[in-house]
Design an enzyme around this catalytic site. Structure first.
Site, short mmCIF file in Angstrom:
data_model
loop_
_atom_site.label_atom_id
_atom_site.label_comp_id
_atom_site.label_asym_id
_atom_site.label_seq_id
_atom_site.Cartn_x
_atom_site.Cartn_y
_atom_site.Cartn_z
N LYS A 1 -2.55 6.94 -17.69
CA LYS A 1 -1.86 8.22 -17.97
C LYS A 1 -1.27 8.24 -19.37
O LYS A 1 -1.47 9.19 -20.12
CB LYS A 1 -0.71 8.44 -16.97
N ARG B 1 -0.68 -5.90 -17.28
CA ARG B 1 0.43 -5.29 -18.04
C ARG B 1 1.73 -6.05 -17.77
O ARG B 1 2.53 -6.27 -18.67
CB ARG B 1 0.57 -3.81 -17.66
N ARG C 1 4.24 0.68 -5.42
CA ARG C 1 4.06 1.92 -6.20
C ARG C 1 2.71 2.56 -5.89
O ARG C 1 2.58 3.78 -5.85
CB ARG C 1 4.19 1.62 -7.70
P1 AMP Z 1 5.80 6.02 -14.32
O1 AMP Z 1 6.19 5.60 -15.69
O2 AMP Z 1 5.17 7.37 -14.27
O3 AMP Z 1 4.95 4.98 -13.62
O4 AMP Z 1 7.14 6.14 -13.47
C1 AMP Z 1 8.02 5.03 -13.29
C2 AMP Z 1 9.02 5.30 -12.19
O5 AMP Z 1 9.82 6.43 -12.54
C3 AMP Z 1 8.41 5.66 -10.84
O6 AMP Z 1 8.03 4.51 -10.10
C4 AMP Z 1 9.59 6.40 -10.19
O7 AMP Z 1 10.59 5.49 -9.79
C5 AMP Z 1 10.15 7.18 -11.36
N1 AMP Z 1 9.54 8.52 -11.51
C6 AMP Z 1 8.75 8.98 -12.53
N2 AMP Z 1 8.40 10.26 -12.34
C7 AMP Z 1 8.98 10.64 -11.18
C8 AMP Z 1 8.99 11.84 -10.43
N3 AMP Z 1 8.31 12.94 -10.83
N4 AMP Z 1 9.68 11.86 -9.26
C9 AMP Z 1 10.37 10.80 -8.83
N5 AMP Z 1 10.39 9.61 -9.47
C10 AMP Z 1 9.71 9.53 -10.65
#
Ligand code: AMP
Length: 213
Positions: free
Chosen positions: A13, A127, A144
């Site tokens: 992403k 990573r 996750r």
């Molecule tokens: P990411 O960097 O997208 O993998 O997000 C890292 C962490 O941020 C996730 O595991 C969630 O704990 C939190 N997070 C990111 N986006 C959201 C969202 N839209 N809703 C809830 N938690 C989020």
């Protein structure tokens, strides 16, 4: 151009958001990055979010909504955005839809990067060895991925039904993934079309062509 990027952790992403942001001259917004920044700054939002992030759970909807909405409005005023990591569950998608209707910020597409679980695990473990994200430990990574399957995967049908889903094979070389996304978007949103004409449609309001693009 207004885009959403829906994909499991490790699907690329961040990489694709950066490339698309450069290609279209739009801002890239990552909900995870916004939260990590709040945690690092020790704000009330960051303190409330930290344990969720460390466990790999989604933070409560109201904790993320306002910071994302603020960034989206700012980016939209400057010409568009690619939003990575939001919405992440059905209630956030409905909230985003409401926002699209209320603020006139409809999206042009929701890109889904399709990558197998084995490949995601391999990438995230790598990573974890090379970077220092608190949620890149093996047990948290597996959690996750489970959270993605239970909470976020249902959004694929939601956006498909709205005629907005753009599925792309995320296991190709990075530049091929970008090319596929741009080709799919060009087919849906011809460059000659005016921005006003492209800014229609939220998932609750499929476009008038019935989503057959
Ligand atoms: P990411 O960097 O997208 O993998 O997000 C890292 C962490 O941020 C996730 O595991 C969630 O704990 C939190 N997070 C990111 N986006 C959201 C969202 N839209 N809703 C809830 N938690 C989020």
């Amino acid at each position: 151009m207004r885009l959403l990027l829906l994909a499991p952790p490790g699907a690329g992403k961040g990489t694709q958001a950066k490339r698309l942001s450069e290609h279209y001259g739009i801002e890239s917004i990552s909900s995870g990055e916004l939260l990590r920044r709040e945690v690092a700054k020790g704000t009330p939002c960051g303190r409330a979010a930290k344990d969720y992030l460390d466990r790999g759970d989604l933070v409560p909807d109201d904790l993320i909504r306002d910071i994302v909405v603020e960034q989206v409005k700012k980016a939209d005023a400057k010409g568009g955005f690619i939003l990575d990591g939001y919405p992440r569950n059905l209630s956030q998608a409905k909230e985003a839809s409401r926002l699209a209707d209320d603020e006139g910020i409809g999206i042009d597409g929701a890109i889904y990067l399709d990558v197998s679980r084995d490949e995601l695990l391999r990438r995230l473990l790598h990573r974890g060895e090379t970077q220092s994200r608190s949620d890149d430990q093996e047990a948290t990574i597996r959690h996750r991925l489970d959270v993605f399957d239970s909470e976020t995967r249902p959004l694929l049908d939601y956006f498909r039904e709205g005629g907005l889903l753009i599925p792309v094979n995320g296991e190709q070389p990075v530049e091929h993934v970008t090319q596929d996304i741009i080709a799919a978007l060009t087919a849906r949103v011809p460059p000659s079309q005016s921005p006003a004409a492209t800014r229609s449609g939220s998932p609750d309001q499929p476009r008038s062509d019935g989503g057959s693009r």
